[in-house]
Design a protein around this motif. Sequence first.
Motif, PDB file in Angstrom:
ATOM      1  N   GLU A 125     -36.601  57.444 -11.991  1.00 42.31           N
ATOM      2  CA  GLU A 125     -35.342  57.524 -11.893  1.00 42.31           C
ATOM      3  C   GLU A 125     -34.758  58.728 -11.038  1.00 42.31           C
ATOM      4  O   GLU A 125     -33.925  58.708 -10.106  1.00 42.31           O
ATOM      5  CB  GLU A 125     -34.687  57.746 -13.389  1.00 42.31           C
ATOM      6  N   TRP A 126     -35.603  59.788 -11.144  1.00 37.64           N
ATOM      7  CA  TRP A 126     -35.434  61.126 -10.374  1.00 37.64           C
ATOM      8  C   TRP A 126     -35.266  60.865  -8.912  1.00 37.64           C
ATOM      9  O   TRP A 126     -34.595  61.047  -8.058  1.00 37.64           O
ATOM     10  CB  TRP A 126     -36.113  62.223 -10.731  1.00 37.64           C
ATOM     11  N   VAL A 127     -36.515  60.054  -8.393  1.00 36.65           N
ATOM     12  CA  VAL A 127     -36.760  59.828  -6.992  1.00 36.65           C
ATOM     13  C   VAL A 127     -35.822  58.736  -6.597  1.00 36.65           C
ATOM     14  O   VAL A 127     -35.228  58.961  -5.323  1.00 36.65           O
ATOM     15  CB  VAL A 127     -38.105  59.180  -6.898  1.00 36.65           C
ATOM     16  N   ASN A 128     -35.326  57.714  -7.227  1.00 40.62           N
ATOM     17  CA  ASN A 128     -34.268  56.777  -6.907  1.00 40.62           C
ATOM     18  C   ASN A 128     -32.896  57.502  -6.779  1.00 40.62           C
ATOM     19  O   ASN A 128     -32.136  57.040  -5.669  1.00 40.62           O
ATOM     20  CB  ASN A 128     -34.068  55.476  -7.920  1.00 40.62           C
ATOM     21  N   ALA A 129     -32.509  58.567  -7.825  1.00 40.62           N
ATOM     22  CA  ALA A 129     -31.422  59.336  -7.583  1.00 40.62           C
ATOM     23  C   ALA A 129     -31.130  59.971  -5.970  1.00 40.62           C
ATOM     24  O   ALA A 129     -30.033  60.235  -5.752  1.00 40.62           O
ATOM     25  CB  ALA A 129     -31.241  60.085  -8.677  1.00 40.62           C
ATOM     26  N   HIS A 130     -32.456  60.355  -5.296  1.00 37.14           N
ATOM     27  CA  HIS A 130     -32.497  61.072  -4.170  1.00 37.14           C
ATOM     28  C   HIS A 130     -32.829  60.185  -2.908  1.00 37.14           C
ATOM     29  O   HIS A 130     -32.150  60.527  -1.893  1.00 37.14           O
ATOM     30  CB  HIS A 130     -33.281  62.053  -4.305  1.00 37.14           C
ATOM     31  N   ILE A 131     -33.692  59.375  -3.058  1.00 44.16           N
ATOM     32  CA  ILE A 131     -34.137  58.445  -2.072  1.00 44.16           C
ATOM     33  C   ILE A 131     -33.413  56.859  -2.142  1.00 44.16           C
ATOM     34  O   ILE A 131     -32.978  56.678  -1.236  1.00 44.16           O
ATOM     35  CB  ILE A 131     -35.636  58.577  -1.943  1.00 44.16           C
ATOM     36  N   GLY A 132     -33.388  56.506  -3.014  1.00 39.27           N
ATOM     37  CA  GLY A 132     -32.868  55.413  -3.302  1.00 39.27           C
ATOM     38  C   GLY A 132     -33.211  54.105  -2.215  1.00 39.27           C
ATOM     39  O   GLY A 132     -34.375  53.999  -2.153  1.00 39.27           O
ATOM     40  N   ASP A 133     -32.434  53.705  -1.675  1.00 40.58           N
ATOM     41  CA  ASP A 133     -32.548  52.597  -0.833  1.00 40.58           C
ATOM     42  C   ASP A 133     -32.600  53.037   0.885  1.00 40.58           C
ATOM     43  O   ASP A 133     -32.739  52.351   1.907  1.00 40.58           O
ATOM     44  CB  ASP A 133     -31.504  51.409  -0.804  1.00 40.58           C
ATOM     45  N   ALA A 134     -32.761  54.573   0.674  1.00 33.81           N
ATOM     46  CA  ALA A 134     -32.785  55.090   2.044  1.00 33.81           C
ATOM     47  C   ALA A 134     -33.971  54.498   2.742  1.00 33.81           C
ATOM     48  O   ALA A 134     -35.156  54.422   2.080  1.00 33.81           O
ATOM     49  CB  ALA A 134     -32.906  56.434   1.874  1.00 33.81           C
ATOM     50  N   SER A 135     -33.934  54.232   4.123  1.00 33.31           N
ATOM     51  CA  SER A 135     -35.299  54.033   4.959  1.00 33.31           C
ATOM     52  C   SER A 135     -36.037  55.090   5.482  1.00 33.31           C
ATOM     53  O   SER A 135     -35.376  55.990   5.894  1.00 33.31           O
ATOM     54  CB  SER A 135     -34.574  52.929   5.945  1.00 33.31           C
ATOM     55  N   GLU A 136     -37.158  54.924   5.707  1.00 30.46           N
ATOM     56  CA  GLU A 136     -37.998  55.861   6.505  1.00 30.46           C
ATOM     57  C   GLU A 136     -37.668  56.003   7.799  1.00 30.46           C
ATOM     58  O   GLU A 136     -37.477  54.817   8.550  1.00 30.46           O
ATOM     59  CB  GLU A 136     -39.414  55.836   6.177  1.00 30.46           C
ATOM     60  N   ILE A 137     -37.496  57.048   8.549  1.00 29.80           N
ATOM     61  CA  ILE A 137     -37.254  57.223  10.084  1.00 29.80           C
ATOM     62  C   ILE A 137     -38.672  57.214  10.676  1.00 29.80           C
ATOM     63  O   ILE A 137     -39.687  57.996  10.381  1.00 29.80           O
ATOM     64  CB  ILE A 137     -36.433  58.377  10.268  1.00 29.80           C
ATOM     65  N   GLN A 138     -38.937  56.311  11.416  1.00 28.98           N
ATOM     66  CA  GLN A 138     -39.948  56.317  12.361  1.00 28.98           C
ATOM     67  C   GLN A 138     -39.901  57.282  13.534  1.00 28.98           C
ATOM     68  O   GLN A 138     -39.359  56.976  14.333  1.00 28.98           O
ATOM     69  CB  GLN A 138     -40.292  54.649  12.759  1.00 28.98           C
ATOM     70  N   ILE A 139     -40.621  58.334  13.313  1.00 31.64           N
ATOM     71  CA  ILE A 139     -40.606  59.382  14.615  1.00 31.64           C
ATOM     72  C   ILE A 139     -41.684  58.964  15.477  1.00 31.64           C
ATOM     73  O   ILE A 139     -42.669  58.889  15.126  1.00 31.64           O
ATOM     74  CB  ILE A 139     -40.825  60.864  14.044  1.00 31.64           C
ATOM     75  N   GLN A 140     -41.313  58.904  16.803  1.00 31.98           N
ATOM     76  CA  GLN A 140     -42.131  58.813  17.951  1.00 31.98           C
ATOM     77  C   GLN A 140     -42.469  60.191  18.396  1.00 31.98           C
ATOM     78  O   GLN A 140     -41.702  60.637  19.391  1.00 31.98           O
ATOM     79  CB  GLN A 140     -41.568  57.916  19.118  1.00 31.98           C
ATOM     80  N   TYR A 141     -43.796  60.797  17.988  1.00 31.52           N
ATOM     81  CA  TYR A 141     -43.929  62.001  18.280  1.00 31.52           C
ATOM     82  C   TYR A 141     -44.774  61.701  19.626  1.00 31.52           C
ATOM     83  O   TYR A 141     -45.335  60.733  20.154  1.00 31.52           O
ATOM     84  CB  TYR A 141     -44.958  62.645  17.459  1.00 31.52           C
ATOM     85  N   MET A 142     -44.775  62.999  20.560  1.00 35.15           N
ATOM     86  CA  MET A 142     -45.385  63.067  21.881  1.00 35.15           C
ATOM     87  C   MET A 142     -46.459  64.096  21.689  1.00 35.15           C
ATOM     88  O   MET A 142     -46.195  65.429  20.856  1.00 35.15           O
ATOM     89  CB  MET A 142     -44.521  63.184  22.928  1.00 35.15           C
TER      90      MET A 142
END
Length: 269
Positions: free
Chosen positions: A238-255
Amino acid sequence: MKKILILIFSMALCVTLAACNNNQAVNIDDNSKNSPLPASATGTDTLAEPNKPVDNLDDMYNAYFTALENLIQNHILPDGIDGGEQLCDMAENKFAVYDVDSDGKEELLLIYTTTYSGGWAGYVLDYDAETKKLQTELCEFTLLTFYDNGIIKAGWSHNQGLAGDFWPYSLYQYAPDSDSYVLVGMVDAWDKNYPGTDNQNNPFPSDIDKSGTGFVYYIMKDGRYDNTHPVDASEYNEWVNAHIGDASEIQIQYMDLTEENISKIGNGS
């Protein structure tokens, strides 16, 4: 692999956060002297109000380029800290330029790992158009996961020993008013399959594990490590969903951190 990480990083965190955590005071009790602390969310400069818009993007990109060039040439990190003895090729460090906090301008992300593990650090850096300097929005260990709602999940440098396959972490939320990340909470866990008792000789709290997952969790919201108040998986979720919920992970293209790659900053490459 995680057992190896535990051995490698068990003494690393205090040194890492000493480098990153210049301004944040945290309380630690006697039973958690080896526990991780929340890292600096604002670096060396705390802004009283949000950064002004960048009128000249070239200035911002030049600042990012200069910071990385200084790291390559002089081993000085963007916040002015000595990067320490280099144990391998600087190209093994990673960077990216990406608007992770969705404030309309790109941040400089740096994953620095080419020194002793105690100096490993992950940075989110922003350019302040008024001072024409870089600001540290977040400095943590290198296990950073970005979400498109302004949340960063920062894995700790080591597992406390009871969490099994669960890796402890800190959760940060971007705060536009200060243009920085603020600590939401720290999370650790206890895997029932882990043998033995906790550091106070208590057995696994089966009465708390009402969901029957074999895990209980410790949610620490005030920056103080505390494993005396376990909660069931249902409360943790419940705590995690309150903060992340349906948010998507950003795929970072590191160099890789090379002269050639940093020369691409700002040209759309």
